[in-house]
Design a protein around this motif. Structure first.
Motif, PDB file in Angstrom:
ATOM      1  N   ILE A   1      12.826 -45.654  27.407  1.00  0.00           N
ATOM      2  CA  ILE A   1      13.317 -46.955  27.877  1.00  0.00           C
ATOM      3  C   ILE A   1      12.977 -47.144  29.346  1.00  0.00           C
ATOM      4  CG2 ILE A   1      15.359 -48.376  28.316  1.00  0.00           C
ATOM      5  CD1 ILE A   1      16.755 -46.961  26.039  1.00  0.00           C
TER       6      ILE A   1
ATOM      7  N   PHE B   1      12.906 -41.605  22.347  1.00  0.00           N
ATOM      8  CA  PHE B   1      13.139 -43.022  22.625  1.00  0.00           C
ATOM      9  C   PHE B   1      12.977 -43.210  24.126  1.00  0.00           C
ATOM     10  CE2 PHE B   1      16.555 -46.626  22.584  1.00  0.00           C
ATOM     11  CZ  PHE B   1      15.564 -47.578  22.647  1.00  0.00           C
TER      12      PHE B   1
ATOM     13  N   SER C   1      10.533 -49.043  24.622  1.00  0.00           N
ATOM     14  CA  SER C   1      11.060 -50.369  24.967  1.00  0.00           C
ATOM     15  C   SER C   1      10.921 -50.573  26.465  1.00  0.00           C
ATOM     16  CB  SER C   1      12.536 -50.492  24.555  1.00  0.00           C
ATOM     17  OG  SER C   1      13.099 -51.668  25.101  1.00  0.00           O
TER      18      SER C   1
ATOM     19  N   GLU D   1      13.953 -50.150  32.132  1.00  0.00           N
ATOM     20  CA  GLU D   1      14.840 -51.316  32.227  1.00  0.00           C
ATOM     21  C   GLU D   1      15.207 -51.600  33.680  1.00  0.00           C
ATOM     22  OE1 GLU D   1      16.598 -54.472  31.823  1.00  0.00           O
ATOM     23  OE2 GLU D   1      16.009 -53.648  29.891  1.00  0.00           O
TER      24      GLU D   1
ATOM     25  N   THR E   1      14.061 -45.296  34.210  1.00  0.00           N
ATOM     26  CA  THR E   1      13.110 -44.782  33.219  1.00  0.00           C
ATOM     27  C   THR E   1      13.790 -43.601  32.537  1.00  0.00           C
ATOM     28  OG1 THR E   1      11.266 -45.469  34.636  1.00  0.00           O
ATOM     29  CG2 THR E   1      10.766 -43.933  32.854  1.00  0.00           C
TER      30      THR E   1
ATOM     31  N   VAL F   1      23.701 -47.939  30.023  1.00  0.00           N
ATOM     32  CA  VAL F   1      22.623 -47.810  29.047  1.00  0.00           C
ATOM     33  C   VAL F   1      22.637 -46.410  28.432  1.00  0.00           C
ATOM     34  CG1 VAL F   1      20.120 -47.831  28.710  1.00  0.00           C
ATOM     35  CG2 VAL F   1      21.197 -49.540  30.185  1.00  0.00           C
TER      36      VAL F   1
ATOM     37  N   ALA G   1      23.316 -45.474  24.437  1.00  0.00           N
ATOM     38  CA  ALA G   1      22.356 -44.659  23.694  1.00  0.00           C
ATOM     39  C   ALA G   1      23.028 -43.415  23.112  1.00  0.00           C
ATOM     40  CB  ALA G   1      21.187 -44.268  24.592  1.00  0.00           C
TER      41      ALA G   1
ATOM     42  N   GLU H   1       6.308 -49.758  19.472  1.00  0.00           N
ATOM     43  CA  GLU H   1       6.626 -50.496  20.691  1.00  0.00           C
ATOM     44  C   GLU H   1       7.404 -51.742  20.299  1.00  0.00           C
ATOM     45  OE1 GLU H   1       4.606 -52.713  24.582  1.00  0.00           O
ATOM     46  OE2 GLU H   1       3.345 -52.177  22.868  1.00  0.00           O
TER      47      GLU H   1
ATOM     48  N   PHE I   1      19.916 -49.900  19.324  1.00  0.00           N
ATOM     49  CA  PHE I   1      19.747 -48.465  19.573  1.00  0.00           C
ATOM     50  C   PHE I   1      19.987 -47.661  18.294  1.00  0.00           C
ATOM     51  CE2 PHE I   1      20.519 -48.190  24.465  1.00  0.00           C
ATOM     52  CZ  PHE I   1      19.436 -49.028  24.654  1.00  0.00           C
TER      53      PHE I   1
ATOM     54  N   ARG J   1      11.723 -53.165  29.371  1.00  0.00           N
ATOM     55  CA  ARG J   1      12.431 -54.322  29.932  1.00  0.00           C
ATOM     56  C   ARG J   1      12.939 -55.278  28.843  1.00  0.00           C
ATOM     57  NH1 ARG J   1       7.862 -53.449  31.364  1.00  0.00           N
ATOM     58  NH2 ARG J   1       7.089 -55.412  30.536  1.00  0.00           N
ATOM     59  N   ASN J   2      13.538 -54.709  27.805  1.00  0.00           N
ATOM     60  CA  ASN J   2      14.129 -55.509  26.733  1.00  0.00           C
ATOM     61  C   ASN J   2      15.641 -55.348  26.625  1.00  0.00           C
ATOM     62  OD1 ASN J   2      11.560 -56.413  25.695  1.00  0.00           O
ATOM     63  ND2 ASN J   2      11.289 -54.385  24.799  1.00  0.00           N
ATOM     64  N   ALA J   3      16.149 -54.227  27.084  1.00  0.00           N
ATOM     65  CA  ALA J   3      17.550 -53.886  26.821  1.00  0.00           C
ATOM     66  C   ALA J   3      18.524 -54.931  27.364  1.00  0.00           C
ATOM     67  CB  ALA J   3      17.878 -52.504  27.403  1.00  0.00           C
TER      68      ALA J   3
END
Length: 255
Positions: free
Chosen positions: A163, A161, A131, A165, A246, A188, A192, A44, A148, A133-135
């Motif tokens: 995500i 992976f 991850s 966001e 998501t 995004v 990726a 994480e 990434f 809410r970090n991108a």
């Protein structure tokens, strides 16, 4: 200690405030969508206060392994107020994990602060990297593709992976409108894919149609931050947390 996600999400170890956020963050549905299993090795990234860590660690502690990539410790040389803040939050989580070992179990930790601190683990170490809410932060700093690619390197072949966001407003097939904290979903996905991932699936489990994405302080106007203070507070509380993409990517291997 219960071992299923639903029981852990509602476990009394978690604060009433954290459990109340389940209705916005849908942890059981989200982690199920990503395909998590209790025997996995999971990373994480930037867990912050550990909202998801409280669920992940006990879920994985008997059969699997959780590693968290927290923000690096302030050695006294940090000048950026936001980084100092993140460092303090990370340190509090570290101490909490140690204090409540019976709940968390053994959680491995590494420091992650791109571009200087990019180590996430050994090559092909993890079954899953998550991850939440970090991108948007990595993108603001210009390191989204680098992060990434680092994730791609530490995932096993066919590793996942996952995500979540904040999702920007889509204007057309080729453009979007994004205030502070939001990212375009197609962008995004493209980044990726440039890093080597294949999009396996998308979910609307964290969608929120009430989020108009046009606030003076961007996503931070919404709960839980409520950056506008008392200004239109009732409005932002009624909206709830942000509309979120998501995305489930896989480290596909060539035939």
């Amino acid at each position: 200690m219960p071992s299923d996600l639903a029981s852990l999400a509602e476990h009394p170890f978690r604060s009433a405030e954290d459990r109340a956020r389940n209705q916005h963050r849908h942890p059981v549905e989200t982690l199920t969508f990503f395909g998590i299993q209790p025997s996995m090795s999971v990373l994480e990234i930037w867990p912050a206060r550990g909202w998801y860590t409280e669920i992940l660690a006990p879920y994985l502690k008997d059969q699997g392994k959780l590693t968290i990539a927290s923000f690096r410790v302030d050695d006294g040389t940090m000048q950026d107020d936001r980084k100092i803040f993140w460092s303090r939050i990370s340190e509090r989580l570290t101490q909490r994990i140690l204090k409540h070992n019976a709940h968390f179990g053994t959680v491995e930790q590494t420091e992650f602060d791109p571009p200087g601190y990019m180590y996430l683990g050994l090559a092909q170490q993890y079954d899953m990297v998550l991850s939440f809410r970090n991108a948007h932060i990595w993108n603001e700093q210009g390191y989204l593709l680098d992060v990434f690619r680092a994730v791609f390197d530490v995932l096993k072949p066919q590793g996942v992976f996952g995500i979540v966001e904040h999702r920007a407003s889509r204007v057309s097939e080729i453009s979007s409108s994004a205030v502070e904290g939001y990212l375009d979903e197609s962008y995004v996905i493209a980044v990726a894919e440039q890093a080597g991932f294949k999009l396996q699936a998308k979910s609307e489990v964290n969608a929120n149609s009430r989020d108009t994405k046009d606030y003076p302080k961007g996503v931070y106007a919404l709960p839980p931050t409520l950056a506008m203070g008392t200004v239109e507070r009732a409005r932002y509380l009624a909206i709830g947390e942000s509309d979120r993409m998501t995305l489930k990517f896989v480290k596909a291997t060539s035939e």
